[in-house]
Design a protein around this motif. Structure first.
Motif, PDB file in Angstrom:
ATOM      1  N   PHE A 247       0.821  -1.208   0.000  1.00  0.00           N
ATOM      2  CA  PHE A 247       0.000   0.000   0.000  1.00  0.00           C
ATOM      3  C   PHE A 247       0.862   1.268   0.000  1.00  0.00           C
ATOM      4  O   PHE A 247       0.427   2.310  -0.514  1.00  0.00           O
ATOM      5  CB  PHE A 247      -0.970  -0.009   1.182  1.00  0.00           C
ATOM      6  CG  PHE A 247      -2.204  -0.813   0.896  1.00  0.00           C
ATOM      7  CD1 PHE A 247      -3.252  -0.267   0.170  1.00  0.00           C
ATOM      8  CD2 PHE A 247      -2.310  -2.119   1.320  1.00  0.00           C
ATOM      9  CE1 PHE A 247      -4.390  -1.000  -0.119  1.00  0.00           C
ATOM     10  CE2 PHE A 247      -3.429  -2.870   1.034  1.00  0.00           C
ATOM     11  CZ  PHE A 247      -4.478  -2.311   0.307  1.00  0.00           C
ATOM     12  N   LEU A 248       2.050   1.197   0.552  1.00  0.00           N
ATOM     13  CA  LEU A 248       2.961   2.329   0.441  1.00  0.00           C
ATOM     14  C   LEU A 248       3.273   2.599  -1.029  1.00  0.00           C
ATOM     15  O   LEU A 248       3.257   3.756  -1.476  1.00  0.00           O
ATOM     16  CB  LEU A 248       4.249   2.045   1.216  1.00  0.00           C
ATOM     17  CG  LEU A 248       5.361   3.098   1.081  1.00  0.00           C
ATOM     18  CD1 LEU A 248       4.912   4.454   1.629  1.00  0.00           C
ATOM     19  CD2 LEU A 248       6.631   2.625   1.777  1.00  0.00           C
ATOM     20  N   ALA A 263      -1.181   2.344   4.866  1.00  0.00           N
ATOM     21  CA  ALA A 263       0.085   1.607   4.921  1.00  0.00           C
ATOM     22  C   ALA A 263       0.710   1.727   6.305  1.00  0.00           C
ATOM     23  O   ALA A 263       1.266   0.761   6.846  1.00  0.00           O
ATOM     24  CB  ALA A 263       1.043   2.120   3.853  1.00  0.00           C
ATOM     25  N   GLY A 264       0.624   2.922   6.902  1.00  0.00           N
ATOM     26  CA  GLY A 264       1.136   3.121   8.252  1.00  0.00           C
ATOM     27  C   GLY A 264       0.388   2.274   9.273  1.00  0.00           C
ATOM     28  O   GLY A 264       0.993   1.723  10.202  1.00  0.00           O
ATOM     29  N   PRO A 286      13.211   6.184   4.196  1.00  0.00           N
ATOM     30  CA  PRO A 286      13.979   6.875   3.159  1.00  0.00           C
ATOM     31  C   PRO A 286      13.378   6.763   1.763  1.00  0.00           C
ATOM     32  O   PRO A 286      13.533   7.684   0.952  1.00  0.00           O
ATOM     33  CB  PRO A 286      15.353   6.190   3.231  1.00  0.00           C
ATOM     34  CG  PRO A 286      15.471   5.736   4.643  1.00  0.00           C
ATOM     35  CD  PRO A 286      14.080   5.325   5.038  1.00  0.00           C
ATOM     36  N   ALA A 287      12.677   5.671   1.487  1.00  0.00           N
ATOM     37  CA  ALA A 287      12.021   5.530   0.182  1.00  0.00           C
ATOM     38  C   ALA A 287      10.944   6.590   0.010  1.00  0.00           C
ATOM     39  O   ALA A 287      10.720   7.091  -1.105  1.00  0.00           O
ATOM     40  CB  ALA A 287      11.418   4.131   0.047  1.00  0.00           C
ATOM     41  N   ILE A 288      10.280   6.949   1.107  1.00  0.00           N
ATOM     42  CA  ILE A 288       9.237   7.980   1.049  1.00  0.00           C
ATOM     43  C   ILE A 288       9.861   9.343   0.800  1.00  0.00           C
ATOM     44  O   ILE A 288       9.383  10.136  -0.030  1.00  0.00           O
ATOM     45  CB  ILE A 288       8.419   7.983   2.351  1.00  0.00           C
ATOM     46  CG1 ILE A 288       7.819   6.598   2.615  1.00  0.00           C
ATOM     47  CG2 ILE A 288       7.324   9.038   2.306  1.00  0.00           C
ATOM     48  CD1 ILE A 288       7.139   6.455   3.955  1.00  0.00           C
ATOM     49  N   VAL A 289      10.954   9.633   1.503  1.00  0.00           N
ATOM     50  CA  VAL A 289      11.654  10.907   1.313  1.00  0.00           C
ATOM     51  C   VAL A 289      12.182  11.001  -0.116  1.00  0.00           C
ATOM     52  O   VAL A 289      12.064  12.047  -0.775  1.00  0.00           O
ATOM     53  CB  VAL A 289      12.799  11.044   2.333  1.00  0.00           C
ATOM     54  CG1 VAL A 289      13.597  12.323   2.076  1.00  0.00           C
ATOM     55  CG2 VAL A 289      12.253  11.030   3.753  1.00  0.00           C
ATOM     56  N   SER A 306       6.686  10.554   5.823  1.00  0.00           N
ATOM     57  CA  SER A 306       7.396   9.523   6.604  1.00  0.00           C
ATOM     58  C   SER A 306       6.778   9.391   7.991  1.00  0.00           C
ATOM     59  O   SER A 306       6.654   8.281   8.526  1.00  0.00           O
ATOM     60  CB  SER A 306       8.876   9.865   6.715  1.00  0.00           C
ATOM     61  OG  SER A 306       9.484   9.900   5.451  1.00  0.00           O
ATOM     62  N   ALA A 307       6.388  10.518   8.568  1.00  0.00           N
ATOM     63  CA  ALA A 307       5.749  10.486   9.885  1.00  0.00           C
ATOM     64  C   ALA A 307       4.401   9.769   9.813  1.00  0.00           C
ATOM     65  O   ALA A 307       4.064   8.984  10.706  1.00  0.00           O
ATOM     66  CB  ALA A 307       5.571  11.902  10.415  1.00  0.00           C
ATOM     67  N   TRP A 308       3.628  10.029   8.768  1.00  0.00           N
ATOM     68  CA  TRP A 308       2.352   9.324   8.582  1.00  0.00           C
ATOM     69  C   TRP A 308       2.571   7.815   8.556  1.00  0.00           C
ATOM     70  O   TRP A 308       1.732   7.048   9.044  1.00  0.00           O
ATOM     71  CB  TRP A 308       1.698   9.768   7.275  1.00  0.00           C
ATOM     72  CG  TRP A 308       0.895  11.020   7.368  1.00  0.00           C
ATOM     73  CD1 TRP A 308       1.341  12.310   7.194  1.00  0.00           C
ATOM     74  CD2 TRP A 308      -0.511  11.134   7.663  1.00  0.00           C
ATOM     75  NE1 TRP A 308       0.323  13.201   7.357  1.00  0.00           N
ATOM     76  CE2 TRP A 308      -0.832  12.513   7.642  1.00  0.00           C
ATOM     77  CE3 TRP A 308      -1.511  10.218   7.928  1.00  0.00           C
ATOM     78  CZ2 TRP A 308      -2.104  12.985   7.883  1.00  0.00           C
ATOM     79  CZ3 TRP A 308      -2.796  10.675   8.163  1.00  0.00           C
ATOM     80  CH2 TRP A 308      -3.088  12.048   8.145  1.00  0.00           C
ATOM     81  N   PHE A 309       3.684   7.399   7.990  1.00  0.00           N
ATOM     82  CA  PHE A 309       3.967   5.967   7.845  1.00  0.00           C
ATOM     83  C   PHE A 309       4.538   5.349   9.122  1.00  0.00           C
ATOM     84  O   PHE A 309       4.177   4.234   9.493  1.00  0.00           O
ATOM     85  CB  PHE A 309       4.948   5.766   6.683  1.00  0.00           C
ATOM     86  CG  PHE A 309       5.257   4.326   6.374  1.00  0.00           C
ATOM     87  CD1 PHE A 309       4.315   3.505   5.782  1.00  0.00           C
ATOM     88  CD2 PHE A 309       6.508   3.799   6.683  1.00  0.00           C
ATOM     89  CE1 PHE A 309       4.610   2.183   5.491  1.00  0.00           C
ATOM     90  CE2 PHE A 309       6.805   2.474   6.397  1.00  0.00           C
ATOM     91  CZ  PHE A 309       5.850   1.663   5.800  1.00  0.00           C
TER      92      PHE A 309
END
Length: 459
Positions: A247-248, A263-264, A286-289, A306-309
């Motif tokens: 889902f990410l 996803a989180g 890091p993949a999100i950033v 990243s925080a949401w996750f």
């Protein structure tokens, strides 16, 4: 009521709870993906309810447990009008089309799942980690109506299994109250629905011929198949971790923040099952950033995403480990003592990395544990690099997730010396296989061959 009828009833309730959760997050999926995922979410809802009752010091009687599950189903379906509309839409779009070439795969998959489910139902719990932990706590919880029971009055110096996640304990309590002497049939629900989800996810990108073959290869991983009926935390943890990553990556495609939040939530579920998963969740950040930087949406948005996750997993860890173990259990468990005190010495990191490769993966023992699945993955990766000479964004994403597990376990062993090689790490590597499987489903060679087969079929 017979055991089969109870399983059917539980599955329906789990679907209702999970469907309500999907509706709250407004997750849109094909029917096969949606139904299997809803049941998987429902199993997680089941596993949380006795734990919440325990946190509130409410006695774990059968009445309280089952009422809490019904209340959770009602609350999760608070948006019932939109839920009913989605169910009607789901009914209208459901089409079961079985191609003749799917029958051999389907028969073999059903047979393998049946063997696993029968063993799960017929045999008692056997892993030492379970019988000295979650299983015995659940058994005494049935008698004493609390998970903080007589088990903690004996000498616990030789084991830490009683301090592990309440995930299995809660499910064992529910299923034992429902009349299953060994309780553990919930694992077969997770296994079956996860396999259905994987198959449906594979068919989004590759032909059903390849999808069926890949699922069979996945099911034939010897050690992982064994834990479809030997109950421990690792198979379920691998399933929910994989779902979170899936889902990410859906968020990367559609840029809808509800998919990121979902996803989180799934990563929080995985952390609830095994607390050290929090480290792997952070390694996915890091993949999100990188995604936000590549799309020029800014580093700040990358950190917020990243925080949401990650934050849901942090909260899951705080509640299930920091608060529950330290504030509720009568026996103190010094978690800080488990952390490596000499972080300046990197030799344990490199030693574990070497041992994973030489003993668990590229060895005769590794073949006995995992078959040739890893070698098949490497072969497809090599062919893609040699023939196509480039990787698609989807394959790069899945390879990064594979790398997180591959590098993550040496890192975790370095941080947590108690995470040994032949037990925790060996089973922890289960998380890498569904990620490898989904890489294969996006392998450009298999995708191009699939497209050619589909064109030939439509002629």
């Amino acid at each position: 009521m017979s055991g089969i009828m109870i399983i059917i009833l539980f599955t329906i309730i789990q679907f209702i709870a999970g469907f309500g959760l999907l509706n709250l997050f407004n997750i849109q999926l094909k029917p096969g993906l949606l139904i299997s995922l809803a049941i998987l979410l429902g199993v997680m809802v089941f596993s949380i309810m006795p734990f919440l009752l325990q946190l509130a010091y409410i006695p774990l009687t059968s009445t309280n447990v089952f009422i809490s599950i019904i209340v959770a189903c009602v609350l999760l379906n608070i948006k019932f009008k939109s839920g009913i509309a989605r169910l009607q839409q789901l009914k209208a779009t459901m089409r079961f089309k079985l191609k003749i070439y799917e029958i051999p795969y389907l028969v073999m998959i059903i047979f393998i799942v049946f063997v696993s489910a029968w063993r799960c139902f017929y045999f008692p719990p056997t892993p030492r980690d379970l019988t000295s932990g979650a299983e015995v706590i659940a058994e005494y919880a049935i008698r004493e109506k609390t998970m903080i029971n007589s088990v903690f009055s004996v000498n616990l110096e030789t084991t830490n299994n009683v301090f592990k996640s309440p995930f299995i304990t809660c499910l064992q309590i529910i299923y034992k109250y429902a009349g299953f002497e060994f309780g553990q049939v919930w694992l077969s629900t997770i296994v079956t629905c996860f396999l259905i989800f994987l198959y449906q996810a594979l068919t989004l990108t590759v032909h059903r011929l390849f999808a069926g073959l890949l699922v069979l290869f996945f099911m034939a991983i010897p050690e992982m198949f064994a834990y479809t009926f030997m109950v421990l935390f690792d198979y379920a943890n691998a399933a929910y971790f994989c779902l979170s990553v899936w889902f990410l990556y859906q968020f990367f495609q559609n840029q809808q923040r509800n998919y990121l939040a979902f996803a989180g939530l799934l990563m929080a579920f995985a952390t609830y099952i095994r607390s050290e998963t929090l480290i792997l969740g952070c390694m996915m950040a890091p993949a999100i950033v990188w995604y936000h930087w590549k799309n020029k949406t800014g580093m700040v948005k990358g950190l917020i995403s990243s925080a949401w996750f990650v934050v849901p997993s942090v909260l899951s860890y705080i509640i299930s480990v920091t608060i529950y173990i330290n504030k509720y259990l009568p026996v103190k468990y010094n978690i800080q003592s488990l952390v490596n005190k000499n972080l300046g010495d990197l030799s344990p990191l490199f030693d574990r990395f070497t041992d994973i490769n030489s003993k668990l993966i590229f060895s005769d023992m590794g073949v006995g544990y995992y078959g040739y699945f890893i070698y098949f993955f490497l072969l497809l990766l090599l062919l893609e690099l040699v023939i196509k000479r480039q990787l698609t964004p989807a394959t790069r994403n899945w390879l990064y997730a594979v790398l997180v597990i591959y590098i993550g376990f040496p890192v975790m062993a370095y941080l947590l010396p108690l995470l040994d090689l032949n037990n925790s790490t060996k089973r922890g590597l289960f998380k890498i296989f569904p990620l490898m499987l989904l890489y294969m489903a996006n392998n450009s060679l298999l995708v191009s061959w699939s497209q050619k087969i589909m064109k030939w079929e439509t002629k």
